[in-house]
Design an enzyme around this catalytic site. Sequence first.
Site, PDB file in Angstrom:
ATOM      1  N   GLU A 244     -30.079  16.437 -13.666  1.00 32.10           N
ATOM      2  CA  GLU A 244     -29.128  17.453 -13.186  1.00 32.10           C
ATOM      3  C   GLU A 244     -29.634  18.297 -12.021  1.00 32.10           C
ATOM      4  O   GLU A 244     -28.836  18.853 -11.270  1.00 32.10           O
ATOM      5  CB  GLU A 244     -28.793  18.422 -14.332  1.00 32.10           C
ATOM      6  CG  GLU A 244     -28.164  17.778 -15.536  1.00 32.10           C
ATOM      7  CD  GLU A 244     -28.141  18.760 -16.695  1.00 32.10           C
ATOM      8  OE1 GLU A 244     -27.079  19.338 -16.934  1.00 32.10           O
ATOM      9  OE2 GLU A 244     -29.181  18.945 -17.339  1.00 32.10           O
TER      10      GLU A 244
ATOM     11  N   THR B 226       0.831  -1.212   0.000  1.00 30.76           N
ATOM     12  CA  THR B 226       0.000   0.000   0.000  1.00 30.76           C
ATOM     13  C   THR B 226       0.862   1.257   0.000  1.00 30.76           C
ATOM     14  O   THR B 226       0.364   2.348  -0.255  1.00 30.76           O
ATOM     15  CB  THR B 226      -0.917   0.038   1.236  1.00 30.76           C
ATOM     16  OG1 THR B 226      -0.108  -0.046   2.400  1.00 30.76           O
ATOM     17  CG2 THR B 226      -1.905  -1.111   1.220  1.00 30.76           C
ATOM     18  N   SER B 227       2.135   1.116   0.307  1.00 28.77           N
ATOM     19  CA  SER B 227       3.029   2.270   0.299  1.00 28.77           C
ATOM     20  C   SER B 227       3.964   2.200  -0.912  1.00 28.77           C
ATOM     21  O   SER B 227       4.083   3.147  -1.679  1.00 28.77           O
ATOM     22  CB  SER B 227       3.839   2.296   1.592  1.00 28.77           C
ATOM     23  OG  SER B 227       4.622   3.446   1.623  1.00 28.77           O
TER      24      SER B 227
ATOM     25  N   ALA C 273      -7.483   5.392   6.159  1.00 27.88           N
ATOM     26  CA  ALA C 273      -7.748   4.772   4.849  1.00 27.88           C
ATOM     27  C   ALA C 273      -9.104   4.067   4.839  1.00 27.88           C
ATOM     28  O   ALA C 273     -10.005   4.411   5.597  1.00 27.88           O
ATOM     29  CB  ALA C 273      -6.618   3.814   4.480  1.00 27.88           C
TER      30      ALA C 273
ATOM     31  N   ASP D 287      -0.903   8.678  10.657  1.00 29.07           N
ATOM     32  CA  ASP D 287      -1.861   8.835  11.757  1.00 29.07           C
ATOM     33  C   ASP D 287      -1.381   8.156  13.027  1.00 29.07           C
ATOM     34  O   ASP D 287      -1.719   8.574  14.132  1.00 29.07           O
ATOM     35  CB  ASP D 287      -3.201   8.196  11.369  1.00 29.07           C
ATOM     36  CG  ASP D 287      -4.007   9.099  10.457  1.00 29.07           C
ATOM     37  OD1 ASP D 287      -3.843  10.317  10.563  1.00 29.07           O
ATOM     38  OD2 ASP D 287      -4.787   8.591   9.651  1.00 29.07           O
TER      39      ASP D 287
END
Length: 1342
Positions: free
Chosen positions: A1273, A272-273, A348, A370
């Site tokens: 819209e 993940t890094s 995450a 964190d």
Amino acid sequence: MSCPPKSDDLVFFVNGRKVIERNVDPEVTLLNFLRKNLRLTGTKYACGRGGCGACTVMVSKHDPVSAKIRHFSITACLVPICSLYGAAVTTVEGIGSVNTRLHPVQERIARSHGTQCGFCTPGMVMSMYTLLRNHLQPSEEQLMEALGGNLCRCTGYRPILASGRTFCVESAGCQKKRTGKCCLDLGGNDSSSLSRESDICTDLFVEEEFQPLDPTQELIFPPELLRMAKNPEKQTLTFHGERVTWISPGTLKDLLELKAKHPEAPLILGNTSLGPAMKSQGRVHPILLSPARISELSMVFKTSDGLTIGAGCSLAQVKDILAEQVSELPEEKTQTYRALLKHLKSLAGQQIRNMASLGGHVISRHCYSDLNPILVVGNATLNLISEEGTRQIPLNDHFLAGLASADLKPEEILESVYIPHSQKWEFVSAFRQAQCQQNALADVSAGMRVILEEATDTIKELSLSYGGVGEATIGAHKSCQQLIGRPWNEPMLEEACRLLLEEVSLPGWAPGGRVEFKRTLVVSFFFKFYLEVLQELKKLVKVSDSHHYPEISDRFLSALEDFPVTGPRGVQRYQSVDSHQSLQDPVGRPIMHLSGLKHATGEAIFCDDIPMVDRELFMVLVTSTKAHAKIISIDLSEALELPGVVDVIKAEDIPGTNGAEDDKLLAVDEVLCVGQIICAVVAETDVQAKRAIEKIKITYKDLEPIIFTINDAIKHNSFLCPEKKLEQGNIEEAFEKVDQIVEGEVHVGGQEHFYMETQRVIVIPKAEDKELDIYISTQDPAHVQKTVSSTLNIPINRITCHVKRVGGGFGGKVGRPAVFGAIAAVGAIKTGRPIRLVLDREDDMLITGGRHPLFGKYKVGFMNNGRIKALDIECFINGGCTLDDSEQVTEFLILKLENAYKIRNLRFRGRACMTNLPSNTAFRGFGFPQGTLITESCITAVAAKCGLLPEEIREKNMYKTVDKTIYKQAFSPETLIRCWNECLDKSSFHSRRMQVEEFNKKNYWKKKGIAIIPMKFSVGFAATSYHQAAALVHIYTDGSVLVTHGGNELGQGIHTKMLQVASRELKLPMSYMHVCETSTATVPNTIATAASIGSDVNGKAVQNACQILLKRLEPIIKKNPGGTWEDWIEAAFEQRISLSATGYFRGYKAYMDWEKGEGDPFPYYVYGAACSEVEIDCLTGAHKKIRTDIIMDACCSLNPAIDIGQVEGSFIQGMGLYTTEELKYSPEGVLYSRGPDEYKIPTITDVPEEFNVSLLPSSQTPLTIYSSKGLGESGMFLGSSVFFAITDAVAAACKERDIVEDFIVKSPATPEQVRMACADRFTEMIPRDDPKTFKPWSIPIA
């Protein structure tokens, strides 16, 4: 080329089948392997960085520590295939299929209307499925957690959650299952039309019809893998790729030997890094060491003084371990664990937490981490191991800053992390603030710990650590040292803030920007900590002793509470069909999306899911790195020598026209923005093409001027088209006669479409007559067809465009796909081979542009009673470097500026600025969401000046009787007023306004705000020719019906609605009908599916075709009235009656004369109103959406489920525009926010806690098909009710703090904007930089 050494066999299972890969490349991800090797295309590619959840699959492994099978969700785009040795993978195809048996998760998400475009659905399904494999009856909190890592751009999440909630343990709240009445379904006064509940439905699906969940039917964990896991092979596995070798040792001893031999090789677990870094920075590590099979790294040891967690444990496992400790140990021992747990909940998404390891998180040392700040203050220790033995180092700032003396030696690995228990009189807290509550990197995170001398308030030890305010996690040691021995009181707080701001300093140019906001958070967090400790002290000390602690005022207590994560609930109301309507007639019923079940099983085919064609090549685009420059030279030599590269497509290869004079397909001589396409590489594989573009060398010479901002464009007189202007009354005279005048300005940032399916196209050249088949994700296939025709210089009739379905468009697939289609077509003609072009998310965001940023100035004149007499608005939009749709956007913006208000004297002016940014384009709402924010901001300003409430000003100035707009189009506001009154009533607005004021009196640091916004939204294009539509309906001899029409399925359910129309007209069940695709060969010369009228006009065409057919069949039916449909069709064929008909609709009349400033530009209006309530945290800028009520005038909805889905989805998308979605550009014009990490669209936790939508009943419009209205819209602008509720809360804070309003409105209302607007002593004390003394990290382009 030398052959790589022989690899070991990679053994794993996919959907219960064994996979043995003999020559696996470590650079291949599971996503690529599933899609290309196994042809399992249900798992989607959307971002490639693990940030959106579209590629979620379930992985099952035998856990050697617990000896149980672990099921966990992961994002397949990040998982290297080599890491799956001995694992079982389950994809969406493996749990159910429309051809065999549906899994209950798949059935329920489809039948609950939780799919629109369907591109995110397989990922949603797999996240929910994994949750149910672990928890048969999950709690609502677990459901929210499981879906927190999945993004959806269409639905607004509410129906997805509703489907998941059917599996949950019943919460104490809702009585619906028992009493049949929902607890939220209270309604307002009986006088309102909506509360004549007899003909109002609140159920969009019938829960009782769902098949039950049967856990015995699930795939078992393969026995072979179980045997392998219980008797693991200890040998080292090696997989050799072209550039990377993956080594997976079987024992700790082998791992340490390998680390000594390859000290530079990183250890890889979750990827993940490393994965995102390798993707964005192109970093390649020749050797990767995988410790996945080493159980020693996943061990957990509990001792009397602390907890040791193996570095190989995933963050999800760490969360479970800490939760267990917190439940078992006394509170005083678990302070650090509670702080870590708090951050683990929002770090995450669930998939990333399942993959990322504790060791990886610590060793990556991300500045925004964190957990590291908490581990630092908690005195965590790192247990290192190497062949030399073990040693311990403290996890401190020196380690996190990467100082050699405090770091691992190259041959060492991190074995585990020791976290000591806390003790009595020790207090630990954690804080973070990000762009949104979940799945977002923190702007600032902090860990704080204090130990007080026993039974006193004297500081014995203090430790403060911050992430996000430097290149690494920073500790405030000096400040802490100076505060030891001080009492925990107000003077200490003042001193601490001063010291912290000196020590934790951030330069004005710091990467990531938001510098003053971050400085404020440094001290705001410490203030929160100060209050938390005081509150805890109160609990610890007997009442009699508490006299010497500072008292916390009750009004300050709310500062201690974080906003809870709660799943949205709400009621959806719509008018039930007439009791006399035939049961077979589907019009007006909540019919499920035709492709819903296929979306949920992954069997719905999108453009890139089409199997590879013989000799197919892959194309990758080369874009400019300069904002305005002359191209001096392009050197392709190195790129062309690379293996697999076939050709490079350049401007001179184009046989026909290269775009327009001022808008080239491929740049010639000059580039006008970063991201402009210069050329395209064509290669055998996508990997080869991507490697080749890195080898292309382009030299530039910068040109002047370089313009990015609207202000610069105004200075340089740089505009794309003439000014657009509308005027009524005498504005100058009116300004002289009013009581008061206010002037203000409004800045609205841009918005990225962020359709889940990026731009993609496949071009297949035919063997003869220069024919081409083009499969493309577009809203306008005819435009693609025309563009390809002129680019190749061949007639349109040789080109066929096919659109099966589009994975979200929102306007971003109207004009741009033609560019990609044309460039790919040039490649196909030049090479004579099929071409596939699929944009990466980063390239898509860089190249395609989005919603126009806007800068508006207003001057408003009004009487003291709030009646507005004169309004002058001038707005400028940032069009980017080419015209695109900017002129039309300016026109629509000016036409729609008045919104719901009748003001006698008006002047509206608009200009589109030409800047050196990628060209901005059509986006849902088409100028209305930006422009009308100015009008509503005027209302708020007038209210503030008059000392009245904004809703009073709105009501006073609204259209009241049949009238004419500023462009002289007549209309009746009756429905508008009904929507407004219903919304006031249904939302209990007035009583809640009083409750909000009461709350604000009692709370200083938290404030609530409430706002109600009316809307008059005009539908359609302002030209009759754009409202035409055609359809082709065939009836086959077996009685089955094939319907084709000119609309494209973007997720808005147009095909579903067309079959409902055909079913009613032919008086046949929908089961007889089929829609295959939209193709330019069946229905030619179509108009873009846009402007909310796709279903309107195509529905009329389908109706016309069906009526023609029925007229032809009339004599036969008369002759044999008792016959079956099949009998009639057979007879018709025998009698040579044509069973095929073209239907046509000539279009609504619409025109606009800009010379005269008048016309009838729009066929009709959609009216609505929305009320939203929020709560803000004045210390951090965070906000919580408490409740939203929407009333929308749908007239007689063709399909209430689809229409409510459109309203909810557009509202949430609009809410994103006004609150979290922020585009950041560098001073050189490079877009920073190019993926879900940096660009935050709303997640499931951003949906209002209570979310009610009502379709206004009993309204009619004779103009449209069955009196329905297009709602694609209109809901977008209603998202501004959240923005104005935030504005209301900020105004309450400012009023209390005696801050003078400045009438400068900035959207989006990010935490940074909110925090800095709630000025207080903390914002006052931060250092401010002179902008002239440094180059900022980013520039505001509006």
